[in-house]
Structures are given as structure tokens and as C-alpha cells.
Design a protein around this motif. Sequence first.
Motif, mmCIF file in Angstrom:
data_model
loop_
_atom_site.group_PDB
_atom_site.id
_atom_site.type_symbol
_atom_site.label_atom_id
_atom_site.label_comp_id
_atom_site.label_asym_id
_atom_site.label_seq_id
_atom_site.Cartn_x
_atom_site.Cartn_y
_atom_site.Cartn_z
ATOM 1 N N HIS A 15 0.830 -1.208 0.000
ATOM 2 C CA HIS A 15 0.000 0.000 0.000
ATOM 3 C C HIS A 15 0.863 1.257 0.000
ATOM 4 C CE1 HIS A 15 -2.177 3.249 2.116
ATOM 5 N NE2 HIS A 15 -3.240 2.802 1.463
ATOM 6 N N ASN A 16 1.845 1.321 0.890
ATOM 7 C CA ASN A 16 2.705 2.501 0.998
ATOM 8 C C ASN A 16 3.550 2.710 -0.255
ATOM 9 O OD1 ASN A 16 1.742 2.976 3.582
ATOM 10 N ND2 ASN A 16 3.401 1.854 4.580
ATOM 11 N N THR A 17 4.011 1.614 -0.863
ATOM 12 C CA THR A 17 4.811 1.720 -2.093
ATOM 13 C C THR A 17 3.986 2.304 -3.227
ATOM 14 O OG1 THR A 17 6.150 -0.189 -1.427
ATOM 15 C CG2 THR A 17 6.201 0.437 -3.752
ATOM 16 N N VAL A 18 2.752 1.810 -3.384
ATOM 17 C CA VAL A 18 1.864 2.327 -4.439
ATOM 18 C C VAL A 18 1.598 3.816 -4.230
ATOM 19 C CG1 VAL A 18 -0.482 2.211 -5.373
ATOM 20 C CG2 VAL A 18 0.781 0.103 -4.926
ATOM 21 N N ILE A 19 1.307 4.203 -2.986
ATOM 22 C CA ILE A 19 1.016 5.609 -2.674
ATOM 23 C C ILE A 19 2.208 6.500 -3.010
ATOM 24 C CG2 ILE A 19 0.643 7.228 -0.780
ATOM 25 C CD1 ILE A 19 -1.873 5.864 -1.514
ATOM 26 N N GLN A 20 3.411 6.109 -2.599
ATOM 27 C CA GLN A 20 4.602 6.925 -2.832
ATOM 28 C C GLN A 20 4.901 7.056 -4.326
ATOM 29 O OE1 GLN A 20 5.892 8.727 -0.449
ATOM 30 N NE2 GLN A 20 4.467 7.738 0.979
ATOM 31 N N LEU A 21 4.719 5.983 -5.085
ATOM 32 C CA LEU A 21 4.955 6.046 -6.531
ATOM 33 C C LEU A 21 3.957 6.989 -7.205
ATOM 34 C CD1 LEU A 21 5.737 2.298 -7.399
ATOM 35 C CD2 LEU A 21 7.307 4.248 -7.511
ATOM 36 N N LEU A 22 2.704 6.915 -6.798
ATOM 37 C CA LEU A 22 1.687 7.797 -7.382
ATOM 38 C C LEU A 22 1.980 9.265 -7.040
ATOM 39 C CD1 LEU A 22 -1.550 5.708 -6.710
ATOM 40 C CD2 LEU A 22 -0.506 6.185 -8.932
ATOM 41 N N LYS A 23 2.440 9.529 -5.829
ATOM 42 C CA LYS A 23 2.781 10.903 -5.440
ATOM 43 C C LYS A 23 3.961 11.422 -6.262
ATOM 44 C CE LYS A 23 1.116 10.663 -0.658
ATOM 45 N NZ LYS A 23 1.488 10.720 0.777
ATOM 46 N N LEU A 24 4.960 10.575 -6.471
ATOM 47 C CA LEU A 24 6.122 10.967 -7.270
ATOM 48 C C LEU A 24 5.714 11.291 -8.696
ATOM 49 C CD1 LEU A 24 9.175 11.314 -7.536
ATOM 50 C CD2 LEU A 24 9.348 8.864 -8.010
ATOM 51 N N ILE A 25 4.823 10.487 -9.262
ATOM 52 C CA ILE A 25 4.338 10.740 -10.625
ATOM 53 C C ILE A 25 3.639 12.088 -10.702
ATOM 54 C CG2 ILE A 25 2.690 9.969 -12.383
ATOM 55 C CD1 ILE A 25 3.316 7.085 -11.489
ATOM 56 N N ASP A 26 2.829 12.416 -9.704
ATOM 57 C CA ASP A 26 2.129 13.703 -9.699
ATOM 58 C C ASP A 26 3.122 14.866 -9.696
ATOM 59 O OD1 ASP A 26 -0.350 15.453 -9.109
ATOM 60 O OD2 ASP A 26 1.033 15.961 -7.494
ATOM 61 N N ILE A 27 4.145 14.782 -8.844
ATOM 62 C CA ILE A 27 5.133 15.869 -8.768
ATOM 63 C C ILE A 27 5.858 16.024 -10.095
ATOM 64 C CG2 ILE A 27 7.273 16.606 -7.625
ATOM 65 C CD1 ILE A 27 6.198 15.155 -5.104
ATOM 66 N N LEU A 28 6.174 14.910 -10.735
ATOM 67 C CA LEU A 28 6.827 14.960 -12.055
ATOM 68 C C LEU A 28 5.888 15.547 -13.098
ATOM 69 C CD1 LEU A 28 8.681 11.507 -12.066
ATOM 70 C CD2 LEU A 28 9.686 13.776 -11.739
ATOM 71 N N PHE A 29 4.619 15.172 -13.051
ATOM 72 C CA PHE A 29 3.625 15.683 -13.998
ATOM 73 C C PHE A 29 3.521 17.209 -13.913
ATOM 74 C CE2 PHE A 29 0.351 12.272 -15.423
ATOM 75 C CZ PHE A 29 1.395 11.509 -15.940
ATOM 76 N N ILE A 30 3.478 17.743 -12.712
ATOM 77 C CA ILE A 30 3.292 19.188 -12.532
ATOM 78 C C ILE A 30 4.591 19.947 -12.809
ATOM 79 C CG2 ILE A 30 2.612 20.984 -10.895
ATOM 80 C CD1 ILE A 30 0.352 19.114 -11.819
ATOM 81 N N THR A 31 5.724 19.326 -12.522
ATOM 82 C CA THR A 31 7.016 19.984 -12.737
ATOM 83 C C THR A 31 7.397 20.012 -14.203
ATOM 84 O OG1 THR A 31 7.734 19.246 -10.539
ATOM 85 C CG2 THR A 31 9.449 19.993 -12.035
ATOM 86 N N LEU A 32 6.983 19.000 -14.970
ATOM 87 C CA LEU A 32 7.364 18.914 -16.384
ATOM 88 C C LEU A 32 6.940 20.138 -17.200
ATOM 89 C CD1 LEU A 32 8.609 17.319 -18.719
ATOM 90 C CD2 LEU A 32 6.393 16.145 -18.992
ATOM 91 N N PRO A 33 5.679 20.597 -17.133
ATOM 92 C CA PRO A 33 5.312 21.807 -17.895
ATOM 93 C C PRO A 33 6.143 23.021 -17.504
ATOM 94 C CG PRO A 33 3.354 20.666 -17.161
ATOM 95 C CD PRO A 33 4.504 20.022 -16.462
ATOM 96 N N PHE A 34 6.442 23.156 -16.199
ATOM 97 C CA PHE A 34 7.280 24.279 -15.785
ATOM 98 C C PHE A 34 8.679 24.171 -16.381
ATOM 99 C CE2 PHE A 34 10.628 25.844 -13.006
ATOM 100 C CZ PHE A 34 10.343 27.199 -13.028
ATOM 101 N N ALA A 35 9.245 22.957 -16.373
ATOM 102 C CA ALA A 35 10.589 22.754 -16.923
ATOM 103 C C ALA A 35 10.632 23.141 -18.398
ATOM 104 C CB ALA A 35 11.019 21.299 -16.734
ATOM 105 N N LEU A 36 9.631 22.727 -19.161
ATOM 106 C CA LEU A 36 9.568 23.068 -20.594
ATOM 107 C C LEU A 36 9.430 24.572 -20.773
ATOM 108 C CD1 LEU A 36 7.235 20.201 -21.887
ATOM 109 C CD2 LEU A 36 9.705 20.437 -22.235
#
Length: 465
Positions: A15-36
Motif C-alpha cells: 500500500h505505501n509503495t503504491v502511494i509513494q509512486l503515485l505521489k512521485l508521478i504527480d510531482i513529475l507531472f506538474i514539474t514537467l510543464p514548468f521545466a519546458l
Amino acid sequence: MDVSTHRKSREKFKHNTVIQLLKLIDILFITLPFALCWYMYYADRIISPFYAKGNWVVILMFGLMYFVFVRTYDGLHISLYSVAEMIYSQVLAFLVSDLFIYIVICVLSKKIVNLLPGLACIGAQAILCTLWSWGANRGYYRMLKPQKTAIVYEIREGMEHLIQSYGLAKKYDVQLTVDVNECLANLSVLDSYQTVFLSGVRSHNRNIVLKYCIERGITLYIIPRVGDVLLNGSARLHLFHLPMLRTERYNPSPFYLFIKRFFDILVSAVAILVLSPLLVVVSIAIKANDGGPVLYKQKRLTRDAREFYVYKFRSMRVDAEKDGVARLSTGDKDDRITPVGRFIRKVRIDELPQLFNILNGDMSLVGPRPERPEIEAEYCKEMPEFHLRLQAKAGLTGYAQIYGKYNTTPYDKLIMDLMYISKPSLIEDIKIIFATVKILFLPESTEGIAEGQTTAAIAPSNKDK
């Protein structure tokens, strides 16, 4: 460790592994447009462009900033909030982060830079956060089954109804609701459960269940009582070669009080200056509506029960309390509220004159909300410990305002206020200030009490708590 406990540990790890991976994906998703956006436009327009490492630092700074704000606004609680709530929290988090970074870019460029690329970035972030929230919610419940749940109650019943009404039945599959005395007679009834809620269980009985659940790897949720919160603020030390907990009345360091007061003066003074046009417009609107006074003053209590007058923009009729009885608002159904008052209450403008109370030193930006002396006295008749919230200076916003509602019981408000008082810190103050932004547009935080009541229900009722 028996087979059942080992299995529960594996499930928690998954459960904790799935949650942490999903949170990391969200941070990458939101950071990517800013990086571009940064690389394609803003990076080359600052006075002294960075090299590769400098650009990565800027992007990392945005990612960390977003992470802090999205945690502040609870935007990553996949299993606890609806898709719409997660989207709202995440949008708020990346808007605040984008604003801070935009100010930094303007400072580095020594001019007001073009905002259009930033708006395109915000649009992309909104789309990605919507896709993530929808996908994470569906994926979470497909990958992880609802947790087999038991509820053990003593004073507060109805936890299962709260789980249903807050849409958490998909996470907590309540299969057992039992009185604590029945549970203590045979604790093994909890062995097959992954999660247990303790609702209003007294400390002695609670501690027995607590130790049993910890030993068997069962996740426990406890609604704290006043004594629990007071102990939570204890200082750990060793005395006489023994572990001890030291508890005392609210007594923060002089440094904390100095910085807090300096921050109160600075923020309230700047806010009054910046918002002065709005203050004038609201004053004119109130005066034009019925010709009555613009401001409404009311006696309240602050630290150590000292009385002061709190100022608000008048939102009710002049004769709202002509019988002399202090009454709490019943919300949108309250016929004492004027048309202008209904609007300024909805957007919290009626509270702005309290900036002068803060500047004067009667209030702070963060602290327990000041209560009226007569209502405080009424609560203390049935709940003497309610007076404990007067250890700290009253505040414009506070822990109970962020996590409670207008009609949250006084006992639960006391618990939340004591959670703030027990661990005073500048970081917590700043967190509460930013978290206040989230509730400004949430209507449930301004619900009233039942019509005709002079006070809210003192303690949680068995029906709804």
C-alpha cells in the motif's frame, strides 16, 4: 511474528509503495510543464542566464515548492479525498508555486516578464493534474482492496455513518461495530481486521486495545481526548535515570513570541495598506444598504481571558440581537443577515477589520478564534476544560478553522485548538496561514448551527459522531 501479522505487514508495504509512486508521478507531472516553459522561454531572458546546473536548480526549486504546498493543501491524499477535492488542492498548490517562481523570474530579469508562457504552463498543469487525479483514484482502488475494518466505540457512536458520508467506504470495509466492553472481553475478534477505529474510548480501555493492535500489525485510528493532546505537547527528558514527559502551560520561547509579533505587525500593516481600496468599497456598500454603522464591535476573550473588542464589517441587521441574547449564526438561513452581509460573509471580507485588532496586539494572525464571554461561560459549565484554549492569544485563523466547520462541536474545536497550542512553532503558523487560502471558497466551512440555538452542541452527539 505470526502468519497473519506478516501478511498484514506485506499488505501495508504494498500500500505505501503504491502511494509513494503515485505521489512521485504527480510531482513529475506538474514539474514537467514548468521545466519546458523555463527552458523554452524564461531561461534565456534573465539578466545572467544560468548554465545547465543552474537551470536544474530552478526546476528542482519549483518541484520542492510544489511538494510543500500540495502537502499543505492535502492534494495527494488519494484514498481520503474525491477526485474533485484533489484537483482543487493541486491547482491551488501549483498556482501558488507558479506565482512565487514568476516573482523570482521577474527579480532575476529586473522587469515584468511576459506572462503568456506561464499561463500556457498553468493550462498544461491543470490538464495533467486532472488526468493524474482521475487515474490515481481509479488505479488505487483497482490495485488495492478495501481494508477490512472494525469500529470499537464507547462514548461516540456513528463512525460507520461518517465513513459512508465522506465517501471512504471504498477504502474502509466496515464489517464489525462493537462496544468496547464486548471487545475487551474477547480481543481476538480483532485479529482478522486490517484497520480498527477507536471512537470515544476512555484511556484505560483504549490502551489495552492499542497494545493488542500494535502487537498484531493492525492499523489503529484514535479520536483523541483532551488529556491525549496535552501529553502530545510534552517534552521528553531523562530524570533520575528514568524516561519522563514534562507538561506545562503554554509557554513558548521569547524568540518565538518576538518573531510572531513582528510577523503579525508586518503582515497586518501591509495587508491594510494593500486592501485599503477594498475596505473603502465594502464600507460604502454596507452604509448604502441600510444606513447603519459600517463596523460591528463585539466583546471577545483573548489570552488569559482578557476581554477586548473584536471588529468586523457589519453583516447583520442593526437590531440582530435586540433581545440581548448572544446567538451563533445559522448560516445562509439566518434572516438577520443583510444582502451585502451575505456576500461579504461568503468571501470572508467581513473579517478584514480584525487586521486592526492584530496590529493593536489584541489578536494574532494564527491562534484559537476568540469566543464571546457569555458563550465561553456556557460551554465551561458542561466542559470546564474549554477554558484551556485561552492559554494562547486569539487568532484571525487557526487550526480549528482549517480542519473544522462552523458547526463543529466545541469539544472537537477545543481538541483542535489544543493540538496547535501544545506545539507552537513558526512553521506551523505559516502552514496554517497558507492552508487558510484553501478554505476561503469551500462553503461547508461556513455552515451554521440549528436555527434558534444560542450555542453549538457542547459535545459530539451519538447520532452523527
